[in-house]
Design a protein around this motif. Structure first.
Motif, PDB file in Angstrom:
ATOM      1  N   LYS A 115       0.836  -1.199   0.000  1.00 46.15           N
ATOM      2  CA  LYS A 115       0.000   0.000   0.000  1.00 46.15           C
ATOM      3  C   LYS A 115       0.868   1.245   0.000  1.00 46.15           C
ATOM      4  N   GLY A 136      -5.699   4.621   4.997  1.00 47.87           N
ATOM      5  CA  GLY A 136      -6.782   4.180   4.134  1.00 47.87           C
ATOM      6  C   GLY A 136      -8.103   4.776   4.576  1.00 47.87           C
ATOM      7  N   CYS A 146      -8.287   0.171  -4.387  1.00 48.54           N
ATOM      8  CA  CYS A 146      -7.561  -1.091  -4.198  1.00 48.54           C
ATOM      9  C   CYS A 146      -7.670  -1.979  -5.431  1.00 48.54           C
ATOM     10  N   ALA A 162      -3.730   0.598  -3.069  1.00 52.67           N
ATOM     11  CA  ALA A 162      -3.284  -0.595  -2.354  1.00 52.67           C
ATOM     12  C   ALA A 162      -3.448  -1.780  -3.305  1.00 52.67           C
ATOM     13  N   ALA A 215      -9.285  -1.003   2.184  1.00 53.70           N
ATOM     14  CA  ALA A 215      -9.835  -0.798   0.842  1.00 53.70           C
ATOM     15  C   ALA A 215     -11.128   0.002   0.871  1.00 53.70           C
TER      16      ALA A 215
END
Length: 622
Positions: A389, A394, A398, A427, A472
């Motif tokens: 990542k 976050g 993703c 990520a 995510a």
């Protein structure tokens, strides 16, 4: 230089380089520089002329074979073809380089040979018709054993399947083996008297048996772990002892629930178990004098090296950095050379002397971020995922980057494509779903009959973890992959339509029935094993596992790239899927290129990834 398998492993290189004309320097993004940085593969050396080596490099911007005379330091390019060349073998005396010539990546062709010092390329086995390669072994006396795989329509006798041909010095090729199921050349003994054949005559393409025959095809012995038990177990040839008068064969087996080596003498029938107490899968190769084994150990997506002394039965660790060893070879002077990388550090050819063995000139590839591990409870057991990542907190957009194979696994190794997504703020999650190697036989063999759906159950479990953990953003989830990963991408978009924001599928299986009828013969055998029969015999299984079945459920934009000469995921079945997307008006883009199962041309690979990044940016607004 590469192993021939029946899996749909992606041929897309993880990283690449460029010739002098390609963009570099200030203003060129790191992700492109990673692809263009000069890279070399692990050198293979001639058994009786260890100063002569052969390796793969992308120094011209295309992956090609190179000869290296270690005594003088001289290197030269052996092959020069628009779509690249990676399959090559040195003769034991180092006099000849054999390389496989196909047409634009279609994997169908003939073996050529060229003198080590350079010269004209000539057919290595005149009179032997083109085929898919199924192994090659070269003897000290000039004998060659050539494995071939052909489709029914391609064979002059109207029969498909596998065959083995022996070519003695100055003689014509003589067929010594033929069978409708998959088979290939395992190895040729030191004195060229015995041939080890891996075969699947029992019909299970995932679990090979071994037969040792003489040069005229007469059976000496058979080793078959697919019979007599409640479960079929596989075997693999790891090589004959490199010593005159020694008929011992190093064999990989699954009797303990994982891959590990043993020694079998086909002449005496004696089997010698090896007490190598390490978790995970174990591969091995002989030391040059046959007194020890170089052990390659894979466990939880990392790889390392050990020595196993056959006299004292002692195991000793070879110090390597944390990460993944992707290949190793023991040299006659007692040193070991190995290809190493980690997710954060680009690959290098290192030696136990502490030096870098083969350091190509030019700019080095920029590094990336380390990988972290995630273990997630799934319906079939704990699923291992690798996460990279960008900096910051976050949730991130993703990319779920799904590996090919399916009998393969992602590891803590450098991947330029993954690093590119991280550079762009994503990520990246890579899932070693059921069917992946490296987690024991039961995990790999779980992939049968409910093909595709099983893997997607594991991917769904990791997706749920990624969202709930805050890694995510559920509104910006990309399902992506090449080869089998491309297949799972299209299948996932149809069976899990609410889970993904868009999909990127490279060289995918899109219409399983058409793919089966058009693909190379070895993959037909694999599909019969995975699904339990042909499309005519088990139509309901092919229908349940085909992305085309669920295309009407796809609700998000789809990007597809495909090679028009691909023998593994042929173009016709991709076009069938694309037509259905067009009929439904689903946003999609298709890129077709003149190659096979991926490209060996650096700028082509950069172009493809740039198009994928642009597609995601436009449709996700990132």
């Amino acid at each position: 230089m590469t192993d021939e398998t029946s899996a749909r492993s992606s041929a897309l290189p993880a990283s690449a380089a460029t010739g002098a004309a390609a963009p570099s320097g200030p203003g060129v993004p790191d992700w492109e520089l990673r692809f263009r940085a000069p890279r070399v593969g692990l050198p293979e050396w001639a058994e009786d002329a260890p100063d002569r080596s052969l390796f793969v490099s992308n120094a011209t911007g295309v992956f090609e074979l190179y000869a290296w005379d270690r005594s003088t330091g001289a290197q030269r390019q052996v092959t020069d073809r628009p779509n690249g060349t990676t399959d090559g073998v040195l003769s034991p005396d180092g006099r000849w380089i054999w390389w496989f010539r196909d047409t634009d990546g279609d994997e169908f062709g003939v073996w050529m040979r060229q003198p080590f010092e350079g010269g004209e390329d000539v057919p290595a086995v005149p009179g032997l018709a083109p085929s898919y390669p199924a192994g090659l072994a070269l003897g000290r006396d000039g004998t060659a054993v050539v494995g071939r795989s052909v489709d029914e329509s391609a064979d002059g006798e109207g029969e498909g399947g596998s065959s083995l041909h022996v070519v003695r010095p100055g003689g014509e090729p003589v067929e010594i083996y033929r069978h409708p199921e998959s088979a290939g050349v395992g190895d040729l003994s030191y004195d060229s008297s015995l041939i080890a054949v891996e075969h699947t005559e029992h019909g299970d393409a995932m679990h090979s048996a071994i037969r040792v025959v003489t040069l005229d095809g007469k059976t000496v012995a058979e080793l078959d772990d697919t019979k007599g038990g409640s479960e079929e177990l596989g075997l693999m040839v790891m090589g004959f002892a490199p010593v005159a008068g020694d008929s011992r064969l190093l064999v990989g087996h699954q009797r303990g629930g994982r891959w590990e080596p043993m020694i079998w003498d086909p002449v005496t029938g004696e089997e010698t178990a090896l007490a190598i107490d390490l978790p995970g899968d174990i591969g091995a190769g002989w030391s040059p004098d046959g007194s020890a084994l170089l052990v390659e150990h894979s466990h939880q997506a990392r790889g390392e090296l050990w020595w196993y002394d056959l006299t004292g039965r002692e195991l000793s660790r070879i110090e390597t950095p944390a990460g993944t060893v992707s290949g190793a070879t023991a040299r006659p002077d007692g040193t070991v050379e190995f290809l190493w990388s980690s997710a954060a550090q680009p690959p290098e050819i290192r030696s136990t002397t502490g030096r870098v063995v083969l350091d190509p000139p030019g700019a080095k590839a920029p590094g990336s971020v380390p990988v972290t591990d995630a273990w997630v409870d799934g319906p079939g057991g704990r699923v291992h995922a690798l996460v990279q990542k960008p900096a910051g907190d976050g949730p991130f957009p993703c990319v779920f980057d799904i590996h090919g194979g399916p009998t393969w696994h992602d590891s803590d190794a450098f991947a330029s494509g993954t690093a590119a997504w991280v550079d762009h703020g994503f990520a990246v999650v890579r899932v070693n779903y059921r069917g992946s190697t490296g987690y024991g036989r039961e995990w790999t063999d779980a992939l049968k009959h409910r093909v595709g759906l099983i893997e997607l159950e594991d991917i769904a479990a990791v997706r749920e973890w990624a969202v709930e953990s805050g890694l995510a953003d559920p509104e910006r989830l990309v399902l992506s992959g090449g080869s089998w990963g491309g297949y799972l991408t299209l299948l996932g978009l149809g069976t899990q339509p609410e889970s993904w924001s868009l999909g990127l599928a490279a060289v995918p299986v899109a219409d399983y029935v058409t793919a089966y009828h058009d693909e190379m013969e070895a993959l037909k055998a694999m599909d019969r094993t995975l699904l339990g029969g042909t499309p005519e015999e088990v139509p309901e299984r092919f229908e349940a596992s085909s992305p085309l079945t669920y295309v009407d459920e796809v609700r998000v934009p789809v990007y597809i790239s495909a090679g028009v000469n691909d023998p593994r995921c042929p173009i016709r079945q991709v076009e069938n899927y694309v037509r259905r997307l067009e009929q439904r008006g689903v946003p999609h883009e298709v890129y077709r290129y003149d190659a096979g199962h991926g490209s060996l041309v650096v700028e082509e690979r950069i172009k493809q990834l740039r198009m994928e990044i642009d597609f995601v940016r436009r449709h996700l607004g990132v």
